[in-house]
Enzyme design. Structure first.
Site, PDB file in Angstrom:
ATOM      1  CG  ASP A 138      -1.774   1.301   1.368  1.00 25.85           C
ATOM      2  OD1 ASP A 138      -2.290   1.519   0.192  1.00 25.85           O
ATOM      3  OD2 ASP A 138      -1.990   2.142   2.316  1.00 25.85           O
ATOM      4  CB  SER A 139       0.215   4.802  -0.556  1.00 20.90           C
ATOM      5  OG  SER A 139      -0.968   4.945   0.281  1.00 20.90           O
ATOM      6  CD  GLU A 188      -3.041  14.124  13.654  1.00 21.82           C
ATOM      7  OE1 GLU A 188      -3.850  14.396  12.512  1.00 21.82           O
ATOM      8  OE2 GLU A 188      -2.023  14.730  14.040  1.00 21.82           O
ATOM      9  CB  CYS A 201      -3.196   0.458  -2.457  1.00 17.88           C
ATOM     10  SG  CYS A 201      -3.217   2.321  -2.900  1.00 17.88           S
ATOM     11  CG  ASN A 202      -9.652   0.261  -2.814  1.00 16.47           C
ATOM     12  OD1 ASN A 202      -8.991   0.474  -1.934  1.00 16.47           O
ATOM     13  ND2 ASN A 202     -10.668   0.009  -3.409  1.00 16.47           N
ATOM     14  CB  THR A 203      -5.077   4.813  -5.223  1.00 14.82           C
ATOM     15  OG1 THR A 203      -5.937   5.236  -4.264  1.00 14.82           O
ATOM     16  CG2 THR A 203      -4.525   5.928  -5.969  1.00 14.82           C
ATOM     17  CE1 TYR A 239       2.479   6.040  -3.435  1.00 14.79           C
ATOM     18  CE2 TYR A 239       1.608   4.113  -4.217  1.00 14.79           C
ATOM     19  CZ  TYR A 239       2.458   4.797  -3.558  1.00 14.79           C
ATOM     20  OH  TYR A 239       3.795   4.010  -3.433  1.00 14.79           O
ATOM     21  N   GLY A 240      -3.514   9.170  -3.678  1.00 18.28           N
ATOM     22  CA  GLY A 240      -4.773   9.316  -4.148  1.00 18.28           C
ATOM     23  C   GLY A 240      -4.932  10.468  -5.153  1.00 18.28           C
ATOM     24  CB  CYS A 279      -9.732   4.439   0.363  1.00 20.25           C
ATOM     25  SG  CYS A 279      -7.854   4.846   0.950  1.00 20.25           S
ATOM     26  CB  THR A 280      -6.834  -0.087   2.193  1.00 17.05           C
ATOM     27  OG1 THR A 280      -5.580   0.590   1.409  1.00 17.05           O
ATOM     28  CG2 THR A 280      -7.316  -1.237   1.028  1.00 17.05           C
ATOM     29  CG  HIS A 281      -5.026   5.005   4.369  1.00 16.85           C
ATOM     30  ND1 HIS A 281      -4.525   4.588   3.167  1.00 16.85           N
ATOM     31  CD2 HIS A 281      -4.155   5.516   5.298  1.00 16.85           C
ATOM     32  CE1 HIS A 281      -3.238   4.717   3.057  1.00 16.85           C
ATOM     33  NE2 HIS A 281      -2.894   5.193   4.321  1.00 16.85           N
TER      34      HIS A 281
HETATM   35  N1  DGL Z   1      -4.888   3.186   0.784  1.00 16.50           N
HETATM   36  C1  DGL Z   1      -5.116   3.361  -0.606  1.00 16.50           C
HETATM   37  C2  DGL Z   1      -6.106   3.106  -1.524  1.00 16.50           C
HETATM   38  O1  DGL Z   1      -6.680   2.242  -0.737  1.00 16.50           O
HETATM   39  C3  DGL Z   1      -4.548   4.928  -1.044  1.00 16.50           C
HETATM   40  C4  DGL Z   1      -4.438   6.175  -0.237  1.00 16.50           C
HETATM   41  C5  DGL Z   1      -3.521   7.067  -0.628  1.00 16.50           C
HETATM   42  O2  DGL Z   1      -2.242   7.080  -0.658  1.00 16.50           O
HETATM   43  O3  DGL Z   1      -4.085   8.107  -1.198  1.00 16.50           O
HETATM   44  O4  DGL Z   1      -6.628   3.852  -2.256  1.00 16.50           O
END
Ligand code: DGL
Length: 252
Positions: free
Chosen positions: A6-7, A151, A69-71, A38-39, A180-182
């Protein structure tokens, strides 16, 4: 060893699902960290960074790669499958299908990064289900940064979540897809804004099931007596690698 990329910290939500579902599998997590998020980056950048990460994981001997990571999936998965035809890849895409098939209000909300919402996977899903169901889109502005800085539970983050989620609920969404995995790390905060009647859909467990299936199909399952090892790599510094490990084992 299964490589998980992931990013940054987000893919740890997928790592945790793999850890729970596949206790004998060793996992090597690579969270870029140096170039996250990355988004909002260009396709070229996301493709380049993802290729660098995958090369690193393959050079460490990973037998399968989960692009958690979806992106990165939206930009790179097709390219990676063509470049490495012998490596099984699992990608992440917003779970539009289960949301669209189960909504009662006929309205679903999809939260993802800008780049994922412009990616082919999402656009195809939107085309397929958009005629029957109203699909609302939202970018989780500041969500990735909030998770990266641990946070999740500050008033500022609650406000960011309210801004992104309240309009979806106001328009009638009864399903909110975390694309998004975050975002699963903000699940409680999102659920609080969304209220009781709204289901939050996260793909991590479905991804772990897909990984299990692919391991079996490719005869790659670790032995039942194998003791799993967990490693954490990054393109940032040592402190970041430690942060990845802490996030992964938090509550485990
Ligand atoms: N966790 C990522 C995703 O699933 C990327 C988030 C990012 O780096 O912007 O898209």
């Amino acid at each position: 060893m299964i490589g998980v990329f992931d990013s940054g910290l987000g893919g740890i939500s997928v790592w945790q699902a793999l850890y729970d579902a596949l206790p004998h599998e060793s996992l090597m997590y690579l969270g870029d960290g140096a170039r996250c998020p990355y988004g909002s980056r260009s396709r070229e950048e996301v493709l380049q960074f993802t290729c660098e990460a995958v090369e690193r994981l393959l050079s460490e001997g990973c037998k399968m790669i989960v692009v958690a990571c979806n992106t990165a999936t939206a930009v790179a998965i097709k390219y990676l499958r063509e470049k490495y035809p012998n490596v099984p890849f699992v990608g992440l895409e917003p779970a539009v299908k289960p949301a669209a098939l189960t909504t009662k209000s006929g309205v679903i909300g999809v939260l993802a990064t800008e780049r994922s919402l412009r990616g082919d996977h999402f656009l195809r899903a939107e085309e397929k289900y958009g005629a029957e169901v109203k699909i609302l889109k939202g970018v989780g502005e500041g969500f990735v940064e909030a998770v990266e800085h641990n946070e999740e539970h500050t008033p500022e983050t609650a406000e960011l979540v309210r801004k992104a989620v309240a309009p979806l609920v106001a328009e009638g969404a009864d399903k909110i897809v975390l694309g998004c995995t975050h975002y699963p790390f903000l699940r409680d905060v999102i659920a609080k804004v969304a209220g009781e009647g709204v289901e939050i859909i996260d793909s991590s467990e479905a991804v772990a099931r897909r990984v299990a299936t692919l391991l079996d199909e490719n005869n790659l399952r670790a032995n039942e007596d194998a003791t799993a090892e967990y490693r954490f790599l990054t393109f940032a510094d040592k402190a970041y690698a430690e942060k990845l490990r802490e996030k992964a084992f938090h509550n485990r």
